[in-house]
Scaffold this active site. Structure first.
Site, PDB file in Angstrom:
ATOM      1  CG  ASP A  18     -26.753 120.293  64.035  1.00 41.27           C
ATOM      2  OD1 ASP A  18     -27.611 119.472  63.656  1.00 41.27           O
ATOM      3  OD2 ASP A  18     -25.877 120.025  64.882  1.00 41.27           O
ATOM      4  N   GLY A  44     -26.001 115.890  63.419  1.00 41.38           N
ATOM      5  CA  GLY A  44     -26.536 114.533  63.423  1.00 41.38           C
ATOM      6  C   GLY A  44     -25.755 113.695  64.419  1.00 41.38           C
ATOM      7  CE  LYS A  45     -27.658 111.034  70.163  1.00 38.25           C
ATOM      8  NZ  LYS A  45     -27.047 112.085  70.989  1.00 38.25           N
ATOM      9  CG  ASP A 232     -23.700 113.293  69.649  1.00 39.65           C
ATOM     10  OD1 ASP A 232     -24.365 112.336  70.091  1.00 39.65           O
ATOM     11  OD2 ASP A 232     -24.193 114.212  68.972  1.00 39.65           O
ATOM     12  N   GLY A 267     -21.139 124.501  68.661  1.00 34.26           N
ATOM     13  CA  GLY A 267     -21.367 123.532  67.598  1.00 34.26           C
ATOM     14  C   GLY A 267     -21.324 122.099  68.077  1.00 34.26           C
TER      15      GLY A 267
END
Length: 280
Positions: A18, A44-45, A232, A267
Site C-alpha cells: 500500500d 491487500g484485502k 477488512d 494503515g
C-alpha cells in the site's frame, strides 16, 4: 455468548504493498492536492483480513501470490511475523501487487489497485479441511473463487469487493457474503443469498437472511483517522464470530466494534486484540 472456540481460518486473496498519501482533502477529477505525506505499508484485502484474524486470536493460513521481488519477500515476512501461515503463498511471475491510496483528514479514501501477481492466484496443490472456515475476496480471479465453491467442504465466506456480477451457483453455495451498502445495491443477486452482512460505515451493519433483515447494530462512536483497514477487520471478525456460533447480534456487535477500533489507527493492518474482548 456461546462457549465455542474460534475455528482455524484460511484466507484466499490478494497481497499488496500500500502506497498511501495522507492529504487534507481528496482531489476532484483532474485536480492536484499538495501538502500530503506518503507512507508505504503492507496491504491487500486478503492479507489485511488474514492479519486481522490472527490478531483477533485465530489460527490463520494464507493462500495467495506475490512477485519474486523485494516487495514479495517483505509481504511474506510481514504475514509470518503476525502469525499467518504462508506455506500456500507462492512467487508469481508478475510483480507484487500495489495499491495507490489517498486518505483525507476525516478518514475517507480513494484506492486504485494494480493486481500484479494477484491475477495469478489459483488453488493448485491447496486443500481444505472440514473444520476450517475459508474467507475470500474478489481481488483475485473470479474463476478461483468459483473453484472454492466446489472444493471447500466447510464454511465459506465471500467479501464481494470489488463488486462483480456473481454466478448463481456461487450465490447458492456461499454461507456468508459481506458487502458495503454500495456493493449490495450493485449486486441484486445477493437478495437470494442465504446470509449477507451489509455495512453502513458509521451507521453500523445489518445481517440479511434470504432477503429478510434479521439483525442490525450501530457502530461505536470513535474519532476516525483512516478507514482503509476497517472493512477488512470487520470481515475477519464477523466470519470468526459466526463460525464460533455467536448469535447474529453478538457477531455483528463484535465486528462493528473491531471495525471502529480499526479506523482509529493508520494503515490497512491495525493492531487489534482478542475477539471476545470487543463484546465487553
Amino acid at each position: 455468548m456461546a462457549a465455542h472456540s474460534i475455528p482455524p481460518l484460511v484466507v484466499v486473496g490478494s497481497i499488496n504493498v500500500d502506497l498511501t498519501a495522507s492529504v487534507a482533502r481528496l482531489p476532484g477529477p483532474g485536480e492536484t492536492v499538495l501538502g500530503g505525506t506518503l507512507s508505504r505499508q503492507p496491504g491487500g484485502k486478503g492479507a489485511n483480513q488474514a492479519v486481522a484474524a490472527a490478531r483477533l486470536g485465530a489460527s490463520v493460513r494464507m493462500v495467495g501470490a506475490v512477485g519474486d521481488d523485494a516487495d514479495g519477500r517483505w509481504m511474506l515476512e510481514n504475514l509470518a511475523d503476525t502469525g499467518v501461515g504462508v506455506g500456500d503463498v507462492w512467487l508469481g511471475d508478475a510483480a507484487t501487487g500495489t495499491a495507490l491510496i489517498t486518505v483525507d483528514e476525516s478518514g475517507e479514501n480513494q484506492i486504485a489497485v494494480c493486481q500484479g501477481a494477484n491475477a495469478d492466484v489459483g488453488l493448485d496443490g491447496v486443500s481444505f479441511t472440514t473444520d476450517e472456515a475459508v474467507l475470500v475476496q474478489l481481488e483475485i480471479p473470479l474463476a478461483t473463487v468459483e473453484m472454492l465453491a466446489q472444493t471447500v467442504p466447510g464454511f465459506l465466506a465471500v467479501n464481494a469487493a470489488p463488486a462483480t456480477s456473481l454466478p448463481h451457483v456461487l450465490v447458492e453455495r456461499v454461507d456468508l457474503f459481506i458487502v458495503n451498502e454500495t456493493e449490495y445495491e450493485l449486486l441484486p443477486e445477493l437478495r437470494d443469498a442465504r446470509l449477507v452482512a451489509v455495512t453502513y460505515g458509521a451507521a453500523g451493519a445489518a445481517l440479511v437472511e434470504r432477503g429478510e433483515e434479521v439483525a442490525r447494530v450501530p457502530a461505536p462512536k470513535v474519532r476516525a483517522i483512516s478507514s482503509v483497514g476497517a472493512g477488512d477487520a470487520f470481515c475477519a471478525a464477523l466470519t470468526l464470530a459466526l463460525c464460533a456460533r455467536w448469535s447474529y447480534e453478538e457477531a455483528l456487535r463484535a465486528a462493528c466494534a473491531v471495525g471502529a477500533d480499526a479506523v482509529t489507527h493508520i494503515g490497512a493492518q491495525p493492531p487489534l486484540r482478542a475477539l471476545a474482548s470487543y463484546l465487553g
